[in-house]
Structures are given as structure tokens and as C-alpha cells.
Design a protein around this motif. Sequence first.
Motif, PDB file in Angstrom:
ATOM      1  N   UNK A   1       0.810  -1.216   0.000  1.00  0.00           N
ATOM      2  CA  UNK A   1       0.000   0.000   0.000  1.00  0.00           C
ATOM      3  C   UNK A   1       0.844   1.268   0.000  1.00  0.00           C
ATOM      4  N   UNK A   2       2.085   1.171   0.491  1.00  0.00           N
ATOM      5  CA  UNK A   2       2.952   2.353   0.525  1.00  0.00           C
ATOM      6  C   UNK A   2       3.699   2.580  -0.778  1.00  0.00           C
ATOM      7  N   UNK A   3       3.622   1.601  -1.704  1.00  0.00           N
ATOM      8  CA  UNK A   3       4.196   1.825  -3.021  1.00  0.00           C
ATOM      9  C   UNK A   3       5.345   0.933  -3.438  1.00  0.00           C
ATOM     10  N   UNK A   4       5.723  -0.039  -2.629  1.00  0.00           N
ATOM     11  CA  UNK A   4       6.784  -0.961  -3.033  1.00  0.00           C
ATOM     12  C   UNK A   4       6.348  -1.717  -4.293  1.00  0.00           C
ATOM     13  N   UNK A   5       7.297  -1.945  -5.189  1.00  0.00           N
ATOM     14  CA  UNK A   5       7.002  -2.661  -6.430  1.00  0.00           C
ATOM     15  C   UNK A   5       7.209  -4.166  -6.304  1.00  0.00           C
ATOM     16  N   UNK A   6       7.899  -4.587  -5.252  1.00  0.00           N
ATOM     17  CA  UNK A   6       8.142  -6.008  -5.015  1.00  0.00           C
ATOM     18  C   UNK A   6       8.459  -6.207  -3.539  1.00  0.00           C
ATOM     19  N   UNK A   7       8.228  -7.424  -3.063  1.00  0.00           N
ATOM     20  CA  UNK A   7       8.470  -7.746  -1.666  1.00  0.00           C
ATOM     21  C   UNK A   7       9.400  -8.944  -1.542  1.00  0.00           C
ATOM     22  N   UNK A   8      10.067  -9.006  -0.415  1.00  0.00           N
ATOM     23  CA  UNK A   8      10.884 -10.170  -0.101  1.00  0.00           C
ATOM     24  C   UNK A   8      10.572 -10.591   1.324  1.00  0.00           C
ATOM     25  N   UNK A   9      10.433 -11.884   1.551  1.00  0.00           N
ATOM     26  CA  UNK A   9      10.203 -12.326   2.927  1.00  0.00           C
ATOM     27  C   UNK A   9      11.526 -12.285   3.685  1.00  0.00           C
ATOM     28  N   UNK A  10      11.423 -12.117   4.991  1.00  0.00           N
ATOM     29  CA  UNK A  10      12.604 -12.199   5.858  1.00  0.00           C
ATOM     30  C   UNK A  10      12.528 -13.507   6.619  1.00  0.00           C
ATOM     31  N   UNK A  11      13.447 -14.421   6.367  1.00  0.00           N
ATOM     32  CA  UNK A  11      13.430 -15.714   7.063  1.00  0.00           C
ATOM     33  C   UNK A  11      13.609 -15.525   8.563  1.00  0.00           C
ATOM     34  N   UNK A  12      14.454 -14.564   8.928  1.00  0.00           N
ATOM     35  CA  UNK A  12      14.708 -14.271  10.343  1.00  0.00           C
ATOM     36  C   UNK A  12      13.420 -13.829  11.026  1.00  0.00           C
ATOM     37  N   UNK A  13      12.723 -12.879  10.410  1.00  0.00           N
ATOM     38  CA  UNK A  13      11.504 -12.341  10.998  1.00  0.00           C
ATOM     39  C   UNK A  13      10.405 -13.400  11.066  1.00  0.00           C
ATOM     40  N   UNK A  14      10.244 -14.167   9.988  1.00  0.00           N
ATOM     41  CA  UNK A  14       9.215 -15.209   9.989  1.00  0.00           C
ATOM     42  C   UNK A  14       9.505 -16.242  11.066  1.00  0.00           C
ATOM     43  N   UNK A  15      10.751 -16.691  11.138  1.00  0.00           N
ATOM     44  CA  UNK A  15      11.121 -17.687  12.145  1.00  0.00           C
ATOM     45  C   UNK A  15      10.827 -17.178  13.550  1.00  0.00           C
TER      46      UNK A  15
ATOM     47  N   UNK B   1      10.637 -19.549  16.484  1.00  0.00           N
ATOM     48  CA  UNK B   1      11.864 -20.282  16.169  1.00  0.00           C
ATOM     49  C   UNK B   1      13.054 -19.332  16.071  1.00  0.00           C
ATOM     50  N   UNK B   2      14.241 -19.885  16.264  1.00  0.00           N
ATOM     51  CA  UNK B   2      15.459 -19.118  16.018  1.00  0.00           C
ATOM     52  C   UNK B   2      15.717 -19.084  14.522  1.00  0.00           C
ATOM     53  N   UNK B   3      16.498 -18.125  14.086  1.00  0.00           N
ATOM     54  CA  UNK B   3      16.864 -18.034  12.671  1.00  0.00           C
ATOM     55  C   UNK B   3      17.814 -19.176  12.318  1.00  0.00           C
ATOM     56  N   UNK B   4      17.893 -19.518  11.035  1.00  0.00           N
ATOM     57  CA  UNK B   4      18.836 -20.536  10.602  1.00  0.00           C
ATOM     58  C   UNK B   4      18.199 -21.882  10.309  1.00  0.00           C
ATOM     59  N   UNK B   5      17.090 -21.870   9.561  1.00  0.00           N
ATOM     60  CA  UNK B   5      16.416 -23.093   9.125  1.00  0.00           C
ATOM     61  C   UNK B   5      15.925 -23.950  10.299  1.00  0.00           C
ATOM     62  N   UNK B   6      15.486 -23.286  11.363  1.00  0.00           N
ATOM     63  CA  UNK B   6      14.964 -24.009  12.527  1.00  0.00           C
ATOM     64  C   UNK B   6      13.470 -24.300  12.399  1.00  0.00           C
ATOM     65  N   UNK B   7      12.774 -23.550  11.564  1.00  0.00           N
ATOM     66  CA  UNK B   7      11.337 -23.798  11.405  1.00  0.00           C
ATOM     67  C   UNK B   7      11.105 -24.851  10.327  1.00  0.00           C
ATOM     68  N   UNK B   8      10.054 -25.649  10.463  1.00  0.00           N
ATOM     69  CA  UNK B   8       9.728 -26.652   9.448  1.00  0.00           C
ATOM     70  C   UNK B   8       9.365 -25.984   8.123  1.00  0.00           C
ATOM     71  N   UNK B   9       9.717 -26.616   7.035  1.00  0.00           N
ATOM     72  CA  UNK B   9       9.430 -26.062   5.711  1.00  0.00           C
ATOM     73  C   UNK B   9       7.928 -25.847   5.524  1.00  0.00           C
TER      74      UNK B   9
ATOM     75  N   UNK C   1       6.584 -11.452  -5.176  1.00  0.00           N
ATOM     76  CA  UNK C   1       7.131 -11.797  -3.860  1.00  0.00           C
ATOM     77  C   UNK C   1       8.311 -12.750  -4.027  1.00  0.00           C
ATOM     78  N   UNK C   2       9.418 -12.406  -3.382  1.00  0.00           N
ATOM     79  CA  UNK C   2      10.583 -13.281  -3.345  1.00  0.00           C
ATOM     80  C   UNK C   2      10.712 -13.837  -1.932  1.00  0.00           C
ATOM     81  N   UNK C   3      11.191 -15.072  -1.822  1.00  0.00           N
ATOM     82  CA  UNK C   3      11.289 -15.739  -0.517  1.00  0.00           C
ATOM     83  C   UNK C   3      12.744 -15.964  -0.133  1.00  0.00           C
ATOM     84  N   UNK C   4      13.074 -15.551   1.079  1.00  0.00           N
ATOM     85  CA  UNK C   4      14.392 -15.874   1.633  1.00  0.00           C
ATOM     86  C   UNK C   4      14.347 -17.348   2.026  1.00  0.00           C
ATOM     87  N   UNK C   5      14.967 -18.179   1.215  1.00  0.00           N
ATOM     88  CA  UNK C   5      14.904 -19.621   1.433  1.00  0.00           C
ATOM     89  C   UNK C   5      16.194 -20.149   2.055  1.00  0.00           C
ATOM     90  N   UNK C   6      16.943 -19.242   2.685  1.00  0.00           N
ATOM     91  CA  UNK C   6      18.180 -19.582   3.386  1.00  0.00           C
ATOM     92  C   UNK C   6      19.082 -20.464   2.500  1.00  0.00           C
TER      93      UNK C   6
END
Length: 249
Positions: free
Chosen positions: A32-46, A51-59, A77-82
Motif C-alpha cells: 500500500x505504501x508503493x513498493x514494487x516487489x516484496x521479499x520475505x525475511x526468514x529471520x523475521x518469519x522464524x 523459532x530461532x533463525x537458521x532453518x529451525x522452522x519446518x518447511x 514476492x521473493x522468498x528468503x529460502x536460506x
Amino acid sequence: MSYTKFSKLHHQNDLLLLGNVWDAQSAKIAESTGFKALGSSSHAIANSLGYADGEQMPVDELLFIVERIVKSVKIPVSVDFESGYSDDPDQVAKYVKQLVELGVAGINLEDGKVVKSTRTLGKATLLSDKIAAIKALTKNIFINARTDTYTTKHENALEETLKRAQIYDQAGADGFFVPLAETKVDIEKIVNSTRLPLNLFLTDKLPKAAVLSEIGVKRLSHGAKIYEYLVAENTKLFHDFLIHPKLPK
């Protein structure tokens, strides 16, 4: 097609500012603020899932969040897939195919790995094998190959980065991500050494966005920084509420 649109954003004159999000709500706000693309943050999602960062959450849990993000917005949308949640290139390719089926336009895939809370630099050949396996299974995904040469403080970070840029390019990568490359001299050398569009991570030491655009950087992301700021603010609010119960203004 989101992949094609996302790819074109890396070859425009303007620097692509990627909004890093962690759930459907943050994605909708960023859009809504005008970004043309997004990327997920694996750290933030975890962290948001406990969960801690570093592939600790289940896929599967990551896939659930990614699906909600993709369905909540109309921009790529792009995904940080570690590092791919596996050391088996074929398994990584199968996971990425699932992401493509959800409508994901791109991924970050890194050569570093968190081992006992410490990030270590892996072999370039392993990441190149993963990239090749993904492209053999599905071509409609923008692979942003991340190297952790600077984040792990490699003794010859620039030289090793230039080597890995060529390896990942030959494997089929679409972009090159070098977090914590911060000096103008190093950045210019990286840009001039590869045809892959360069992605940098925003830090206080990084040259201004206008300078980065001028020297040829194509993408700038901020990772979990906004999420971490909001967590810090939440901590203060909860602490204050416990002492003086009242609604924040």
C-alpha cells in the motif's frame, strides 16, 4: 507472469527497493505504501513463529506463511529460502517448485549456514549444484544467489566474492546478493565483475541509495530490520502497560 515482472525490475535504471515482510499484514502494508516487489525475511518469519533463525522452522510452516503473503498482494514476492533447507540439490529443487506453485517470483539462496548460532561459509560448489538443480526443474524463478563472504569475515572477502559470482552465474543464477559489502570501492569491483544484478543489504555504513544506483547496484533490501524495530517497540509497550495499565496513544 510474476517471475518475468520481477526479473525486469532488476534491469531498470532505478534501484529496486525491496520491502522485507514477515506475514500477510506487513505485506499488504508494504504494498500500500508503493513498493514494487516484496521479499520475505526468514529471520523475521522464524522469530514470529517462535523459532530461532537458521532453518529451525519446518518447511511446511514457512510454506504456509509464504502462501498467505503471496495471496494477500498483487506485486511479486521473493522468498528468503536460506540455504534451501537441505544439502541435497534435488530436494532443494523440489521445495522451490512448491514455492513456484504458490506464485512466488524469486528466492534468495545462500552459501552460508547457521551452525550452533554461528554463520559459516559453505562450499561454492554446493550452492551452484542447488541452483542448477532448481533451474533444471523449473525455470520460472528468479534465483538471487547470496554469498556470505563478508558476513563470515572471510580473510579475502572481495577476491572470494568475485570468484563465487562467476560460479553462480555459470550455474544459472539470476542475481547476486552480497550482504555487508559496504565500501564503494568493493561494491564497484563486484558490479564490474559480473553481469548479474547486484543486491546489497542496507546498513548504516552503506553509501546512499543514489550513489549505489549510480555505480550500478540494482537492488537494496533491509532484511528483518523493520521487524526488529517493531519488536523492540512492542517490548517497551508491554513493559509500560504492566507498570501503568493504559492504552498507548
